[in-house]
Design an enzyme around this catalytic site. Structure first.
Site, PDB file in Angstrom:
ATOM      1  N   ARG A 118       1.372  -8.010  -1.804  1.00 44.64           N
ATOM      2  CA  ARG A 118       0.224  -7.114  -1.612  1.00 44.64           C
ATOM      3  C   ARG A 118      -1.026  -7.689  -2.267  1.00 44.64           C
ATOM      4  NH1 ARG A 118       1.409  -1.049  -3.182  1.00 44.64           N
ATOM      5  NH2 ARG A 118       0.959  -1.799  -5.272  1.00 44.64           N
ATOM      6  N   LYS A 140      -5.463  -3.287  -2.292  1.00 41.60           N
ATOM      7  CA  LYS A 140      -5.611  -2.624  -3.600  1.00 41.60           C
ATOM      8  C   LYS A 140      -6.783  -3.253  -4.349  1.00 41.60           C
ATOM      9  CE  LYS A 140      -2.406  -0.594  -6.952  1.00 41.60           C
ATOM     10  NZ  LYS A 140      -2.172   0.740  -6.362  1.00 41.60           N
ATOM     11  N   GLU A 156      -4.315   9.788   2.302  1.00 44.75           N
ATOM     12  CA  GLU A 156      -3.601   9.607   1.036  1.00 44.75           C
ATOM     13  C   GLU A 156      -3.859  10.763   0.083  1.00 44.75           C
ATOM     14  OE1 GLU A 156      -2.446   5.947  -0.650  1.00 44.75           O
ATOM     15  OE2 GLU A 156      -4.150   4.949   0.274  1.00 44.75           O
TER      16      GLU A 156
HETATM   17  C1  PLP Z   1      -1.307   1.624  -5.827  1.00 43.12           C
HETATM   18  C2  PLP Z   1      -1.580   2.679  -4.818  1.00 43.12           C
HETATM   19  C3  PLP Z   1      -0.561   3.479  -4.266  1.00 43.12           C
HETATM   20  C4  PLP Z   1       0.866   3.420  -4.748  1.00 43.12           C
HETATM   21  O1  PLP Z   1       1.487   2.223  -4.484  1.00 43.12           O
HETATM   22  P1  PLP Z   1       2.819   1.826  -5.250  1.00 43.12           P
HETATM   23  O2  PLP Z   1       3.091   0.446  -4.820  1.00 43.12           O
HETATM   24  O3  PLP Z   1       3.875   2.772  -4.822  1.00 43.12           O
HETATM   25  O4  PLP Z   1       2.528   1.966  -6.706  1.00 43.12           O
HETATM   26  C5  PLP Z   1      -0.897   4.376  -3.278  1.00 43.12           C
HETATM   27  N1  PLP Z   1      -2.163   4.525  -2.851  1.00 43.12           N
HETATM   28  C6  PLP Z   1      -3.163   3.789  -3.371  1.00 43.12           C
HETATM   29  C7  PLP Z   1      -4.544   3.995  -2.871  1.00 43.12           C
HETATM   30  C8  PLP Z   1      -2.908   2.843  -4.361  1.00 43.12           C
HETATM   31  O5  PLP Z   1      -3.914   2.130  -4.865  1.00 43.12           O
END
Ligand code: PLP
Length: 339
Positions: free
Chosen positions: A79, A182, A218
């Protein structure tokens, strides 16, 4: 290490070391171990002006057998590689990611909470553009670093249902924007609406698709899922960050013999779910007990008895059992270390 493990917040806690690696002249250098909590960068660094920044979050757990378990680091590495490509940063390959993460965990092994405290070591890899640019261009120098922090549960109540509100006056990410990676910019875009939700007594804001405001995107910085009968439903959208936790829960739901649907989830469908929740590394699952939509007057209630639903509970317990080494890791998700 004598920390008050039971009352650890989900926050920053100083540890002994962090690990850094610099990208200069087109290549990554050697790993450097630092005990400083600060970094020294150029005032024109692109991370400070143009958002050349990406981060990750994963956890290491002290297992029942005393060993240390790192959960699905390869997913986080992949990621971060995607995030790097999305905002034109130097790419950290799997090998460098792994070596840096493991070194940071091992050097701070005394800070990994003991088994049975409900706590873990949060690992925060980050990648920033450090090269100076004033024109809008990617940097030619980068810093990849990993720090760790022992953490308790994300919500101090632990695995308890929370209230959420639907946010209609702000978007976290544009339809063809950076929601799927991210990067810090998405978080900057969400800070005001998350504060608004908190100020109004909600644990988080549920974002809708930016184009039509029709579908669930989300839940703040976490993915959304709903349980309908024997089906696990989670939204599909380009502006959703692919959560490793969600991906894992999907596999566990299949193990339980459930059907899985990944597709757009209209707001109107919310009333048809037996259970709804948010998921992410920080809290694993945050069950949702109510959803308010101030614009439409919609008010939904779940968890009628005040407790998390049975399927959310089963998924939550199963995932934690794998992370703490209480149950067999049948999917090959954990790397086990003896330090
Ligand atoms: C990090 C994040 C998540 C959760 O991802 P995980 O890999 O399960 O920790 C979900 N939504 C957003 C916007 C994120 O930045």
């Amino acid at each position: 290490m004598n920390l008050d493990w039971k009352n650890l917040p989900f926050g920053y806690q100083k540890t002994r070391y962090n690990v850094r690696c610099y990208y200069r002249d087109g290549k990554w250098g050697e790993l450097e171990i630092s005990s400083s909590e600060t970094i020294n960068i150029h005032m024109a660094a692109t991370c400070l002006h143009y958002g050349q920044e990406a981060f990750e979050g994963l956890k290491a757990y002290r297992g029942k057998d005393g060993k240390v378990r790192l959960f699905r680091w390869k997913e986080n590495a992949a990621r971060m590689q995607n995030s790097s490509k999305g905002v034109l940063m130097a790419v950290v390959d799997d090998d460098l990611f792994y070596r840096t993460v493991v070194k940071a965990v091992e050097l701070n092994k005394d800070f990994i909470p003991p088994y049975g405290e409900g706590a873990s070591l949060y690992v925060r890899p980050m990648l920033i553009g450090t090269g100076a640019q004033v024109g809008v261009k990617p940097a030619n120098e980068y810093l990849f670093m990993v720090f760790v922090s022992p953490v308790g549960p994300y919500f101090k109540e632990g695995f308890k249902p929370v209230d959420m509100m639907i946010c209609r006056d702000a978007d976290r990410a544009a339809p063809l924007g950076t929601g799927h990676i991210k990067v810090g910019g998405n978080y900057a875009a969400s800070l005001a609406s998350l504060k608004d939700a908190h100020d109004n007594g909600y644990a988080s804001a549920i974002y809708l698709d930016a184009r039509e405001k029709k579908y669930i995107d989300e839940c703040g910085p976490a993915n959304f899922f709903g349980i309908k009968g024997n089906t696990y439903v989670t939204p599909d959208s380009h502006s959703i960050l692919p959560s490793v936790t969600n991906k894992s829960l999907i596999e566990l739901a299949k193990d339980l013999g459930m059907n899985v649907e990944r597709r757009p989830v209209p707001v109107e469908e919310l009333k048809e779910f037996d259970e709804v929740g948010a998921c992410g590394t920080a809290a694993v699952i945050t069950p949702i007990k109510s959803i308010d939509d101030h614009t439409t007057g919609l008010k939904l209630h779940y968890c009628k008895d005040g407790n998390p639903g049975p399927i959310s509970t089963k998924l939550y317990e199963r995932l934690l059992a794998i992370q703490y080494g209480e149950e067999p890791d049948t999917h090959g998700w954990v790397d086990v270390f003896d330090f």
